[in-house]
Structures are given as structure tokens and as C-alpha cells.
Design a protein around this motif. Structure first.
Motif: not given
Length: 369
Positions: A22-50
Motif C-alpha cells: 500500500k505504501i508503494a502504491m500511495v508513493s506511486l500516486a504522489v509521484v504520478g501527480a507530480f509528473f502530471l503537474l510537470v506536463l501541465a506546466s510544460a504545456s502551459g495549462l498551469v503556472a503559465s503566468n507565474w
């Protein structure tokens, strides 16, 4: 007729073990969330006007509350020196005459032309400047007094800045780890498979890198490159971090090159490169994968250290390291929110990645139940 039973492979068994943790799956979900944020930031969906100045300087977090010297509309109080009464100078013999002339002219600057026939050569410029200052004052009133996670010295939103900084730090960690693992795997495969003089050469090369402290090696490469940028950081970390994967991959190739399946491939005339990367590498790829996941964590922290020392990202590019570098001066002034945001984001990602790496290492080891 029933189909023959096929035993699951290495990766299927590893995924089965990983799902039970369970700890591994929760950790994987957290890491996946960070990578989704990176993709959204790189595509300009979030933090484009920082970089927009959306708040007053050092605006505190909302849960702390606005500073007392910030007005209700979110602007710092602006004082107009021109509206203040002119102090009476008893030593000025022309004070009374100047006051009488100002009273006659009133608010109309052209009155002086009508009365005395004198034209002010700066009248048009002063009018334009006053109009521009009026617009600037209107813009100032739209700045927020507080933000959910506060603002920095220039009024940038700390939350958006943290997301954008995560894009730089995570990309640096991934690409640099990939470069280090590719170099370590290539050197280790050639050294372990061929042996002899080739192995002696790579061992000598490996000994040079490991005999120098890692921080000194990093600073040496940074001094040689003599420029800042994401590519520079990737090269610094990738060219100095291949020694760990090399040592493990070399040992695995020495062990596997004497196995029966490699001898069978040699008997059918397979080339050396085919035996190295088509036959042996799939059986040792889990070692390279685990090493890459470990290096990603280490390189994210190393990027923070490099940016803190001034060898990191250039001006205009934000990362968690550059945020921590700025926060050291802000902390003296009691502005702790940028330091907290960057350190918390890095701690959460590094902890989740470390827990997932440990679980992945155990899942890929068949001797661990």
C-alpha cells in the motif's frame, strides 16, 4: 483442449508484488501527480503566468492575513508629495510672491502663458508623465494583499512559482539520471563482457572519478563549462553520476556472460553487441531501472545544491533550488513562505520517490517475499 499454463515473467511478478504494498502504491500516486503537474506546466495549462506581479511585495499567505500597512483594496498606501502643503520658509524673500502667483494660476498651467506670455517648454511632457503616473496608481490598486501561499519580493504567486520550479527540477533529475544510467550501462556492459585490457581501462577511469569527492567533481565540471542553464546542470550531473550504475552493471555482465543462454547465442553465431544488448541486457535491465529511480532523487537534491551555490539555472528560469536561494535573504526579513513552499514540495516528492524506489527494489528481487 485447455491452453498450456504460461508462467508470469519478471515484470509481471514484480507488478504483482508491488500492488500488494500500500505504501508503494500511495508513493506511486504522489509521484504520478507530480509528473502530471510537470506536463501541465510544460504545456502551459498551469503556472503559465507565474511571472505576473499579481500581489504586493511579500504578500503573506491568506491564512496568515494581510499586513497592517496594506489598504483594503490590496494596495500599499501611496502618498502624493505634490498634494502635501508647501512648508513656509521664513528665510525665502520670494515666498509670498510665489504663493500669490500660484493662487492666481490655480490648477490651470496655461494661466501663466495668458498672464505673462511665457511658455513652459516642459508642459506637454509633464502632462504626459502625470497621466502615466495616474494609470500606474490605478494598476497598483489591483494587486492582491494576500495569496493562498503568499508572494515573493516581486509579487509573484508562490504556488505557481513552486509548480513551475518543479518542472525544471524534475526534468533535470530525470534527464540527468537517464544520461548517467545510459553511460554507466554502456561502460559497464563493455567492461564486464570483454574483460582484459578493456576492463582494466574502464576500472582505471572509474577509479579516477570515485577518488575525487563528488561535490568537487561537480564544481570542477561546472567551472569547465562556465555557463548556466538546464542543459549545463544535466551535463554536470550526468557526467559525474555514472559511476554507481557502472559498478553494478559491470558485475552483472561478468556473471551473465558465462551463462548457458549466452553460450547458446555464441554457438549460433550471434555478434558481441547482439549478445550484450539483446540477450544479456533484458536480464539485467531491472538493475538499471532501480539505479535510475535512485539517481532521480539524488539529482533533484543536487540541482537544489547547485542553484544554491550559484551554478544552477540562469536568471529568468525558476527551480526549487533558485527559490531556496532567494528564500535565504527573505528569511532574515521574516518572510518564510517561499522557503516553506519549495522545501515542502521537494520533501514530498523525494520521500515518495524514495519509498517507491525501495518497494521497486524489493519487488524486482525474487529472493524477497
Amino acid at each position: 483442449m485447455s491452453k498450456p499454463h504460461t508462467s508470469p515473467g519478471l515484470w509481471a511478478l514484480a507488478w504483482r508484488r508491488l500492488r500488494g504494498d500500500k505504501i508503494a502504491m500511495v508513493s506511486l500516486a504522489v509521484v504520478g501527480a507530480f509528473f502530471l503537474l510537470v506536463l501541465a506546466s510544460a504545456s502551459g495549462l498551469v503556472a503559465s503566468n507565474w511571472e505576473d506581479e499579481v500581489a504586493v511585495s511579500y504578500a503573506p499567505p491568506t491564512f496568515v492575513g494581510a499586513d497592517k500597512d496594506v489598504t483594503a483594496d490590496g494596495a500599499m498606501p501611496v502618498t502624493d508629495e505634490r498634494s502635501a502643503p508647501t512648508p513656509v520658509n521664513v528665510l525665502d524673500p520670494l515666498a509670498d510672491d510665489i504663493a500669490e502667483l500660484r493662487a492666481q494660476m490655480g490648477s490651470n498651467p496655461s494661466a501663466g502663458v495668458e498672464m505673462y506670455g511665457v511658455t513652459d517648454p516642459l508642459a506637454d511632457d509633464l502632462t504626459a508623465l502625470r497621466a502615466g503616473m495616474g494609470k500606474a496608481k490605478k494598476l497598483v490598486t489591483h494587486k492582491a494583499a494576500t495569496l493562498p501561499f503568499g508572494a515573493d519580493k516581486w509579487g509573484h504567486d508562490i504556488l505557481q512559482k513552486t509548480v513551475k520550479g518543479g518542472e525544471t527540477s524534475i526534468v533535470v533529475g530525470l534527464v540527468a539520471a537517464l544520461l548517467a544510467v545510459v553511460l554507466g550501462t554502456l561502460f559497464g556492459a563493455v567492461s564486464g563482457y570483454f574483460g582484459g585490457i578493456v576492463d582494466d581501462f574502464f576500472n582505471w577511469f572509474y577509479s579516477i572519478f570515485t577518488s575525487i569527492p563528488s561535490i568537487l567533481m561537480i564544481l570542477t565540471v561546472a567551472a569547465v563549462l562556465q555557463q548556466k542553464g538546464v542543459l549545463t546542470i544535466v551535463l554536470i550531473l550526468g557526467l559525474t553520476g555514472w559511476t554507481g550504475p557502472y559498478r553494478l552493471i559491470r558485475a552483472e555482465y561478468i556473471k551473465h556472460k558465462a551463462r548457458e543462454y549466452v553460450m547458446a547465442a555464441d554457438a549460433i553465431g550471434a555478434s558481441h553487441w547482439r549478445k550484450m544488448f539483446s540477450h544479456i541486457f533484458p536480464n539485467v535491465s531491472h538493475v538499471a531501472l532501480v539505479q535510475m529511480s535512485i539517481l532521480v532523487v539524488g539529482f533533484i537534491k543536487a540541482e537544489v545544491i547547485l542553484s544554491f551555490l550559484g551554478f544552477g539555472v540562469p536568471v529568468g528560469t525558476v527551480s526549487w533550488g533558485s527559490m531556496l536561494n532567494e528564500a535565504q535573504n527573505e528569511l532574515i526579513l521574516g518572510k518564510w513562505w517561499q522557503l516553506t513552499a519549495a522545501a515542502t514540495a521537494m520533501a514530498v516528492l523525494v520521500t515518495a520517490f524514495s519509498l517507491f524506489t525501495d518497494a521497486l527494489r524489493d519487488a524486482l528481487d525474487p529472493k524477497v517475499k
